[in-house]
Design a protein around this motif. Sequence first.
Motif, PDB file in Angstrom:
ATOM      1  N   ASN A 173       0.830  -1.079   0.297  1.00 19.80           N
ATOM      2  CA  ASN A 173       0.424   0.582   0.075  1.00 19.80           C
ATOM      3  C   ASN A 173       0.574   1.097  -0.061  1.00 19.80           C
ATOM      4  N   GLN A 174       1.100   0.969  -0.563  1.00 16.14           N
ATOM      5  CA  GLN A 174       1.538   2.528  -1.018  1.00 16.14           C
ATOM      6  C   GLN A 174       1.452   3.896  -0.547  1.00 16.14           C
ATOM      7  N   ARG A 175       0.977   4.311  -1.153  1.00 16.23           N
ATOM      8  CA  ARG A 175       0.250   5.918   0.249  1.00 16.23           C
ATOM      9  C   ARG A 175       0.682   5.157   1.098  1.00 16.23           C
ATOM     10  N   LEU A 176       0.426   4.195   1.956  1.00 20.97           N
ATOM     11  CA  LEU A 176       1.107   3.993   3.491  1.00 20.97           C
ATOM     12  C   LEU A 176       1.982   4.080   3.835  1.00 20.97           C
ATOM     13  N   THR A 177       3.004   3.177   3.277  1.00 12.31           N
ATOM     14  CA  THR A 177       4.703   2.689   3.483  1.00 12.31           C
ATOM     15  C   THR A 177       5.628   4.163   2.890  1.00 12.31           C
ATOM     16  N   GLU A 178       4.266   5.571   2.538  1.00 13.73           N
ATOM     17  CA  GLU A 178       5.024   6.509   2.834  1.00 13.73           C
ATOM     18  C   GLU A 178       4.564   7.470   3.946  1.00 13.73           C
ATOM     19  N   SER A 179       4.499   6.468   3.955  1.00 18.83           N
ATOM     20  CA  SER A 179       4.017   7.666   5.542  1.00 18.83           C
ATOM     21  C   SER A 179       4.558   6.662   7.022  1.00 18.83           C
ATOM     22  N   LYS A 220      18.917  11.405  -0.526  1.00 20.03           N
ATOM     23  CA  LYS A 220      18.892  11.866  -1.924  1.00 20.03           C
ATOM     24  C   LYS A 220      17.275  10.622  -2.512  1.00 20.03           C
ATOM     25  N   ILE A 221      17.807   9.579  -2.584  1.00 17.54           N
ATOM     26  CA  ILE A 221      17.220   8.102  -2.656  1.00 17.54           C
ATOM     27  C   ILE A 221      15.375   8.923  -1.325  1.00 17.54           C
ATOM     28  N   TYR A 222      15.823   8.712  -0.092  1.00 17.49           N
ATOM     29  CA  TYR A 222      14.906   8.433   0.266  1.00 17.49           C
ATOM     30  C   TYR A 222      14.324  10.034   0.669  1.00 17.49           C
ATOM     31  N   SER A 223      14.987  10.640   0.223  1.00 17.27           N
ATOM     32  CA  SER A 223      13.658  12.623  -0.095  1.00 17.27           C
ATOM     33  C   SER A 223      12.751  11.932  -1.759  1.00 17.27           C
ATOM     34  N   TYR A 224      12.992  11.561  -2.719  1.00 16.20           N
ATOM     35  CA  TYR A 224      12.148  11.049  -2.449  1.00 16.20           C
ATOM     36  C   TYR A 224      10.528  10.658  -2.624  1.00 16.20           C
ATOM     37  N   PHE A 225      11.109   9.943  -1.858  1.00 16.98           N
ATOM     38  CA  PHE A 225      10.165   8.027  -1.483  1.00 16.98           C
ATOM     39  C   PHE A 225       9.215   9.319  -0.075  1.00 16.98           C
ATOM     40  N   TYR A 226       9.679  10.078   0.886  1.00 16.82           N
ATOM     41  CA  TYR A 226       8.767  10.539   2.246  1.00 16.82           C
ATOM     42  C   TYR A 226       8.636  11.592   1.506  1.00 16.82           C
ATOM     43  N   PRO A 227       7.225  11.700   1.657  1.00 19.61           N
ATOM     44  CA  PRO A 227       6.800  13.348   1.174  1.00 19.61           C
ATOM     45  C   PRO A 227       7.198  14.587   1.995  1.00 19.61           C
ATOM     46  N   LYS A 228       7.257  14.028   3.795  1.00 18.35           N
ATOM     47  CA  LYS A 228       7.877  15.404   4.281  1.00 18.35           C
ATOM     48  C   LYS A 228       8.497  15.303   4.540  1.00 18.35           C
ATOM     49  N   TRP A 229       9.819  14.698   3.336  1.00 25.23           N
ATOM     50  CA  TRP A 229      11.695  14.821   4.145  1.00 25.23           C
ATOM     51  C   TRP A 229      11.391  15.924   4.366  1.00 25.23           C
ATOM     52  N   ASP A 230      12.586  16.848   5.192  1.00 26.22           N
ATOM     53  CA  ASP A 230      13.533  17.489   5.714  1.00 26.22           C
ATOM     54  C   ASP A 230      14.607  17.488   5.344  1.00 26.22           C
ATOM     55  N   GLN A 231      15.060  18.329   4.384  1.00 26.93           N
ATOM     56  CA  GLN A 231      16.331  18.073   3.790  1.00 26.93           C
ATOM     57  C   GLN A 231      17.759  18.933   4.876  1.00 26.93           C
ATOM     58  N   GLU A 232      16.544  20.225   5.595  1.00 28.10           N
ATOM     59  CA  GLU A 232      17.327  20.575   6.306  1.00 28.10           C
ATOM     60  C   GLU A 232      17.678  20.109   7.225  1.00 28.10           C
ATOM     61  N   LEU A 233      16.939  19.745   7.815  1.00 30.53           N
ATOM     62  CA  LEU A 233      17.220  18.638   9.504  1.00 30.53           C
ATOM     63  C   LEU A 233      18.241  17.570   8.687  1.00 30.53           C
ATOM     64  N   ALA A 234      18.722  16.807   7.568  1.00 30.80           N
ATOM     65  CA  ALA A 234      19.069  15.735   7.227  1.00 30.80           C
ATOM     66  C   ALA A 234      20.248  16.800   7.543  1.00 30.80           C
ATOM     67  N   ASP A 235      20.793  18.078   6.734  1.00 27.74           N
ATOM     68  CA  ASP A 235      22.091  18.335   6.690  1.00 27.74           C
ATOM     69  C   ASP A 235      22.417  18.387   7.921  1.00 27.74           C
ATOM     70  N   GLU A 236      21.615  19.145   9.088  1.00 28.03           N
ATOM     71  CA  GLU A 236      22.222  19.399  10.421  1.00 28.03           C
ATOM     72  C   GLU A 236      22.725  18.082  10.928  1.00 28.03           C
ATOM     73  N   LEU A 237      22.156  16.604  10.880  1.00 25.98           N
ATOM     74  CA  LEU A 237      22.244  15.714  11.779  1.00 25.98           C
ATOM     75  C   LEU A 237      24.023  15.015  10.847  1.00 25.98           C
ATOM     76  N   ILE A 238      23.825  15.475   9.616  1.00 25.09           N
ATOM     77  CA  ILE A 238      24.762  15.169   8.531  1.00 25.09           C
ATOM     78  C   ILE A 238      26.324  15.758   9.150  1.00 25.09           C
ATOM     79  N   LYS A 239      26.201  16.949   9.591  1.00 23.20           N
ATOM     80  CA  LYS A 239      27.572  17.803   9.885  1.00 23.20           C
ATOM     81  C   LYS A 239      27.304  16.796  11.849  1.00 23.20           C
ATOM     82  N   GLU A 240      25.704  16.908  12.608  1.00 25.36           N
ATOM     83  CA  GLU A 240      25.924  16.666  14.126  1.00 25.36           C
ATOM     84  C   GLU A 240      26.476  15.428  14.034  1.00 25.36           C
ATOM     85  N   TYR A 241      26.628  14.209  13.308  1.00 25.68           N
ATOM     86  CA  TYR A 241      27.452  12.845  13.719  1.00 25.68           C
ATOM     87  C   TYR A 241      29.249  13.068  12.300  1.00 25.68           C
ATOM     88  N   ASN A 242      28.889  13.856  11.885  1.00 26.28           N
ATOM     89  CA  ASN A 242      30.243  14.302  11.236  1.00 26.28           C
ATOM     90  C   ASN A 242      30.231  13.161  10.324  1.00 26.28           C
TER      91      ASN A 242
END
Length: 285
Positions: free
Chosen positions: A69-75, A96-118
């Motif tokens: 059920n794609q509508r649900l798996t995206e959630s 990038k792949i996950y940003s396409y899959f999840y409609p509410k993907w937060d790229q800004e948060l992902a970038d911050e966490l990449i720096k947080e975990y070096n």
Amino acid sequence: MKIEVKNLSKRYKDHEALKNVSFTLDEPKIYGLLGRNGAGKTTFMNILSGQILASGGEILIDGENPFDNQRLTESICLIKEGDNFKKDLKIKNVLKIYSYFYPKWDQELADELIKEYNLNVNAKVKALSKGMESALGIIVGLASKAPITIFDEPYIGLDAPSRKRFYEILLEEYQMEKRTIIFSTHLIDEVSLLFEEVLILSEGSLVLKEEAESIRDKACAVSGKKGEVEKFIQDKDVLDRKQFAGMMTAYIFGDGEEARASGLSVEGVPIQELMIALTSRKKGA
């Protein structure tokens, strides 16, 4: 999103991983899904995320089955303790792949966490240490902003400061935008204060579903001389008891004030101790 679990069962050849489990999760909360190894936690999470089918019963999310059920798996975002990502992908490609899959993907948060975990975004998954791979899973889980986010032992290999930072970020993100977070862990003492509701599985059955605050109010450890404690707990729901040198401590569901009035010492029961006590009993609570 409302999650309804109705007589859910799952059998693998001669092993029954889940046995007629039923409960409902009505609202966004941080849920602790606890139990010993082999209790059925991972099987439940795989069915909930639509990755496998149940043998009997069903899970409904807003009235629909999540399987295929794609509508649900995206959630729904499930982050397991390992093997979440293809080994030949670079970190930047995973994001990038996950940003396409999840409609509410937060790229800004992902970038911050990449720096947080070096993390080096050009590094391949196969070149990551276990801790770095866990950090990548945490980043994807949090940045997905999926209405149902599931973490199954997500921090294998992370040191204590990195785990602590994960808990802080998870709570910050949850407070800013509520979602259903299901957290399965064996490091219960580290995260139990995050839980708003606790579910405990034992040998494929649900033995407890209770709000964490209610557990703290209802369950207590009563201590004193063995004879006095035995007399007090005669008509109580006793989870476990321990004895040493003529003294006894009993874990009970009951009124701590009544125990104090009887001259006994009363303390709260840590959720980890409660889980151990419940899953050690032959019958569920």
